[in-house]
Design a protein around this motif. Structure first.
Motif, mmCIF file in Angstrom:
data_model
loop_
_atom_site.group_PDB
_atom_site.id
_atom_site.type_symbol
_atom_site.label_atom_id
_atom_site.label_comp_id
_atom_site.label_asym_id
_atom_site.label_seq_id
_atom_site.Cartn_x
_atom_site.Cartn_y
_atom_site.Cartn_z
ATOM 1 N N TYR A 27 0.846 -1.198 0.000
ATOM 2 C CA TYR A 27 0.000 0.000 0.000
ATOM 3 C C TYR A 27 0.882 1.249 0.000
ATOM 4 O O TYR A 27 1.909 1.283 0.673
ATOM 5 C CB TYR A 27 -0.875 0.060 1.253
ATOM 6 C CG TYR A 27 -1.793 -1.109 1.476
ATOM 7 C CD1 TYR A 27 -3.105 -1.108 1.003
ATOM 8 C CD2 TYR A 27 -1.363 -2.220 2.210
ATOM 9 C CE1 TYR A 27 -3.962 -2.173 1.245
ATOM 10 C CE2 TYR A 27 -2.218 -3.291 2.457
ATOM 11 C CZ TYR A 27 -3.509 -3.261 1.964
ATOM 12 O OH TYR A 27 -4.341 -4.319 2.214
ATOM 13 N N VAL A 40 -13.949 3.635 1.986
ATOM 14 C CA VAL A 40 -13.036 2.500 1.915
ATOM 15 C C VAL A 40 -13.421 1.635 0.723
ATOM 16 O O VAL A 40 -14.584 1.589 0.316
ATOM 17 C CB VAL A 40 -13.059 1.655 3.210
ATOM 18 C CG1 VAL A 40 -12.531 2.457 4.377
ATOM 19 C CG2 VAL A 40 -14.455 1.142 3.509
ATOM 20 N N MET A 85 -3.985 -0.772 7.891
ATOM 21 C CA MET A 85 -4.925 -1.463 7.026
ATOM 22 C C MET A 85 -5.471 -2.746 7.668
ATOM 23 O O MET A 85 -6.629 -3.102 7.466
ATOM 24 C CB MET A 85 -4.292 -1.756 5.668
ATOM 25 C CG MET A 85 -3.789 -0.506 4.951
ATOM 26 S SD MET A 85 -5.043 0.801 4.786
ATOM 27 C CE MET A 85 -5.753 0.384 3.197
ATOM 28 N N SER A 124 -9.520 -3.407 8.788
ATOM 29 C CA SER A 124 -10.169 -4.613 8.273
ATOM 30 C C SER A 124 -10.739 -5.475 9.382
ATOM 31 O O SER A 124 -11.871 -5.963 9.299
ATOM 32 C CB SER A 124 -9.180 -5.445 7.454
ATOM 33 O OG SER A 124 -8.796 -4.765 6.283
ATOM 34 N N LEU A 151 -8.861 -5.028 2.833
ATOM 35 C CA LEU A 151 -9.051 -3.612 2.512
ATOM 36 C C LEU A 151 -8.020 -3.187 1.471
ATOM 37 O O LEU A 151 -6.823 -3.400 1.652
ATOM 38 C CB LEU A 151 -8.892 -2.787 3.792
ATOM 39 C CG LEU A 151 -9.107 -1.285 3.735
ATOM 40 C CD1 LEU A 151 -10.509 -0.961 3.222
ATOM 41 C CD2 LEU A 151 -8.900 -0.675 5.120
ATOM 42 N N LEU A 180 -8.357 3.431 0.977
ATOM 43 C CA LEU A 180 -8.890 4.271 2.041
ATOM 44 C C LEU A 180 -8.714 5.730 1.657
ATOM 45 O O LEU A 180 -7.605 6.176 1.372
ATOM 46 C CB LEU A 180 -8.159 3.983 3.357
ATOM 47 C CG LEU A 180 -8.393 4.963 4.520
ATOM 48 C CD1 LEU A 180 -9.836 4.903 4.988
ATOM 49 C CD2 LEU A 180 -7.440 4.655 5.671
#
Length: 230
Positions: free
Chosen positions: A32, A141, A163, A167, A176, A179
């Motif tokens: 991410y 989300v 994250m 979740s 997830l 966001l």
């Protein structure tokens, strides 16, 4: 009549197969990345406690989470269901065995509103949800509804991992993928998205680094440890 019964059985097995597929355990690595925009002062504050990069690796049982950026830089290693985890500090070359905190129910949990909007995120389909607290929309989300983290029986908080925490706290362990979190003032925004997803995991992914000092949890003193390992 016999053909109808067989047909119903076949349909039943098909539906069961779809449900199982919809809840398969995620195994692999997700990277991410975070972007910040808006008021410079608010962005500077956000960068201090928000990781610019988060990486989650799991084989379905063990997890390794790396956060990089600001004061949030850290790495943890744990096994699903176990109350202890290892906090790895690459800068100081130390490993600290710490205890998770029990997850508690929120007095006023947010409401998640499912939106009829999907998109592809790093190769997976993501469904949009709006996050409302009382009468105010707080965030958006994007959730994959096919995969879940194997953390159903892990009653502990992930205050150190953004994250995973989101979740497991409110999304039934669904993976997830995105966001969008605006500042309450509306003058800044934090956006976190999965940028890379792979099923390739190194065989050494869940080994503690060699040569780091193992720090005892109770005394807070360090004990030299030449080789990593559980």
């Amino acid at each position: 009549m016999k053909k109808q019964i067989i047909g119903l059985w076949a349909l039943g097995f098909l539906l069961i197969g779809v449900q199982v597929q919809a809840q398969q355990i995620f195994k692999g690595k997700i990277t991410y990345k975070t972007t910040f925009s808006g008021d410079e002062k608010l962005v500077s504050q956000a960068k201090a406690f928000m990781p610019a990069l988060e990486e989650i690796i799991t084989d379905g049982k063990s997890f390794r989470v790396l956060d990089e950026g600001g004061f949030a830089t850290k790495e943890i290693l744990f096994e699903a269901g176990k109350e202890h985890y290892y906090l790895i500090n690459a800068k100081d070359e130390t490993i600290t065995k710490e205890k998770f905190r029990k997850r508690s129910k929120s007095i006023s949990p947010p409401t998640f509103k499912k939106i009829d909007e999907v998109k592809q995120v790093a190769g997976l389909t993501a469904r949009k949800y709006e996050v409302w607290v009382k009468e105010k929309k707080r965030a958006e989300v994007w959730v994959n509804e096919e995969y879940v983290w194997n953390l159903e029986n892990h009653p502990y908080r992930f205050s150190k991992t953004l994250m995973l925490d989101a979740s497991t706290s409110d999304l039934g362990n669904k993976v997830l993928l995105g966001l969008n979190y605006p500042h309450p003032s509306g003058k800044a925004e934090i956006i976190v998205w999965a940028t890379e997803i792979t099923t390739n995991i190194s065989k050494d992914a869940f080994k503690l680094p060699k040569g780091f000092k193992m720090v005892t949890e109770k005394a807070g003193t360090s004990v030299p440890k030449k080789e990593g390992g559980k």
